[in-house]
Design an enzyme around this catalytic site. Sequence first.
Site, PDB file in Angstrom:
ATOM      1  N   HIS A 363       0.902  -1.271  -0.051  1.00 42.66           N
ATOM      2  CA  HIS A 363       0.150  -0.108   0.028  1.00 42.66           C
ATOM      3  C   HIS A 363       0.874   1.412   0.178  1.00 42.66           C
ATOM      4  CE1 HIS A 363      -3.537   2.516   1.806  1.00 42.66           C
ATOM      5  NE2 HIS A 363      -2.512   3.301   1.779  1.00 42.66           N
ATOM      6  N   GLU A 364       1.891   1.273   0.880  1.00 41.54           N
ATOM      7  CA  GLU A 364       2.574   2.526   1.148  1.00 41.54           C
ATOM      8  C   GLU A 364       3.587   2.813   0.153  1.00 41.54           C
ATOM      9  OE1 GLU A 364       1.676   4.424   3.235  1.00 41.54           O
ATOM     10  OE2 GLU A 364       0.938   3.240   4.817  1.00 41.54           O
ATOM     11  N   HIS A 367       2.022   4.596  -2.978  1.00 43.24           N
ATOM     12  CA  HIS A 367       2.087   5.984  -2.944  1.00 43.24           C
ATOM     13  C   HIS A 367       3.058   6.572  -3.747  1.00 43.24           C
ATOM     14  CE1 HIS A 367      -1.785   6.645  -0.662  1.00 43.24           C
ATOM     15  NE2 HIS A 367      -1.311   5.851   0.320  1.00 43.24           N
ATOM     16  N   TYR A 378      -4.279  14.630  -2.799  1.00 44.52           N
ATOM     17  CA  TYR A 378      -4.921  13.973  -1.590  1.00 44.52           C
ATOM     18  C   TYR A 378      -6.123  14.575  -0.936  1.00 44.52           C
ATOM     19  CZ  TYR A 378      -3.841  10.445   1.858  1.00 44.52           C
ATOM     20  OH  TYR A 378      -3.790   9.183   2.717  1.00 44.52           O
ATOM     21  N   GLU A 387      -5.947   7.054  -2.319  1.00 45.63           N
ATOM     22  CA  GLU A 387      -5.891   5.692  -1.246  1.00 45.63           C
ATOM     23  C   GLU A 387      -6.306   4.474  -1.718  1.00 45.63           C
ATOM     24  OE1 GLU A 387      -5.280   5.002   2.038  1.00 45.63           O
ATOM     25  OE2 GLU A 387      -3.840   6.680   1.786  1.00 45.63           O
ATOM     26  N   ASP A 450     -13.226  11.938   4.760  1.00 43.06           N
ATOM     27  CA  ASP A 450     -11.747  11.302   4.855  1.00 43.06           C
ATOM     28  C   ASP A 450     -11.484  10.545   3.894  1.00 43.06           C
ATOM     29  OD1 ASP A 450      -9.390   9.457   5.785  1.00 43.06           O
ATOM     30  OD2 ASP A 450      -9.167  11.281   7.173  1.00 43.06           O
ATOM     31  N   HIS A 452      -9.540   7.857   3.417  1.00 45.14           N
ATOM     32  CA  HIS A 452      -9.446   6.688   3.640  1.00 45.14           C
ATOM     33  C   HIS A 452     -10.891   5.820   3.746  1.00 45.14           C
ATOM     34  CE1 HIS A 452      -5.787   8.158   5.450  1.00 45.14           C
ATOM     35  NE2 HIS A 452      -5.187   7.063   5.211  1.00 45.14           N
TER      36      HIS A 452
END
Length: 550
Positions: A363-364, A367, A378, A387, A450, A452
């Site tokens: 996931h990270e 980005h 974002y 996300e 948000d 997420h």
Amino acid sequence: MSRIRPQVRISRRLSTTAGVAVTTATLLTAALSPAAHADTRPSRATAIENAAAALLAHAASLGLTSAENTSVRDVIVDKDGTQHVRYDRTYHQLPVLGGDFVVHLAPDGAYRSADRSTRAPISLASIVPKIASPEAAGLAVNALRAANLGTVLKQVKAKPELIVDALHGTPRLAWRTNAVGLDSLGNPVARTVLTDARTGAQIDAWDSIETAAGDGKSLYSGTVPLQTTPSGSSYQLKDPTRGNTYTGDAQGQTDACILSICISRAPAVLFTDADNHWGSGTTADRASAAVDAQYGTDETWDYYKNVQGRNGIGGDGKGSYNRVHYGSNYNNAFWDDSCFCMTYGDGDGTTFGPLVALDVAGHEMTHGVTSKTAALTYSGESGGLNEATSDVLGTLVEWYANNPSDPGDYLIGEKIVKPGFGHTALRYMDKPSKDGSSADYWSSSVGNLDVHYSSGVANHFAYLLAEGSGPKTINGVSYDSPTYNGSTITGIGRDKLGKIWYRALTVYMTSSTNYKGARTATLNAAKDLYGAGSTEYDTVAAAWSAVNVN
């Protein structure tokens, strides 16, 4: 807990006509899949030359004027020679937020079309701000404090940059300010604030730290193979086969440095080992978390290279690095473009364990891929897509790894959550609302969530596209995915989902893409890969309709 919010350009001037200054930048480009025979596709340099000619010939239709310069961010050349060149833009040397666009060229270099983040013409009466830089900094610091009410922030600093904001309606002069600080535990907090440079009104704001949350015995993935580097009589946890990616110990320290504002940066003391057998599989050995982090980097690198033809996160074959044991009971993990590195906290032990799980790593680091390609803002719906891109492709990294200790699933972060978290995973792709906050379907207010939680719409789409609707059990996990319109969806499989999403991200999406734009981008990608009217194309359309994106 901030829900694991991952973190998340020298040039030569070409001769111009029509008053347009076209600049090409020596930026990174995605590697192409190796061919079994001589590759006759145009080179990256040729694609850039063709695109530069297209800019000159089509300046008016692309909204380019003599006040604007362009720089190449990324280049994709398809197997058939079709070229896609992605540009950033400046106006009187000021960066244009939302000014990015992609030029699409035929195999012979002829101009076909372009995808633009905004079509609004940029024409400002002045580029002299009425709000001074210190005032913009103060407004951003206030916004950072307001976003962290109840927390005493230390070492708060802000760095404004004058830009043109073309992302939020009519282009206007704005300050983009990165405000940063440390919380009571010394962990970093950061917020990017857009301020109207004439009125001082806040245009938008978002969190700047995009977080999520030999062989080695890992915490989550069992015993895994590792490529290391001999050093004298010992070994370094550095992989020479994957761009010299390495893992270091942050030793409980944190950064006094977020984005471009730096006082000091937490260390990354390279892990070494005498016998090339790393970790014990428990937190008693500090190397165990390092094994997970290095393994996650390896699998993410291999997924992008072997499946998507991308040579590293930046597409240039250079490795990133990892820091584990960051901060004190730090309940997050994040990717940071400024260090090109991944950082993992150990968790508080009640809600989260060490945040080094495989899908968190995938996931990270995704980005990082997004920042080098579409650079989805974002915030708002584009933030939800940012996300979701990390959730979708990070999940596919987990499936690609095919690790029996952490089999593929459509749960995000299931390995790191503790009973105190209250759910069995961070997010659920088959029915995102199971986490109590995420959206299953699009509505006009989803962009206010948000990022997420607004990501749920795209996560749900991705699950439906891969697996279809209704109840089923996959790898021992039960799913039951509903549809907004009561339709029945038959999935086309994970591999095709990954191909379609990655092509949409790297070829068609721009910084301002919203859910409607994502539908168009993925349909274009499906048409390119499988043909208009194909089962894959029709299923993409049906899956978006099933989450109320029409």
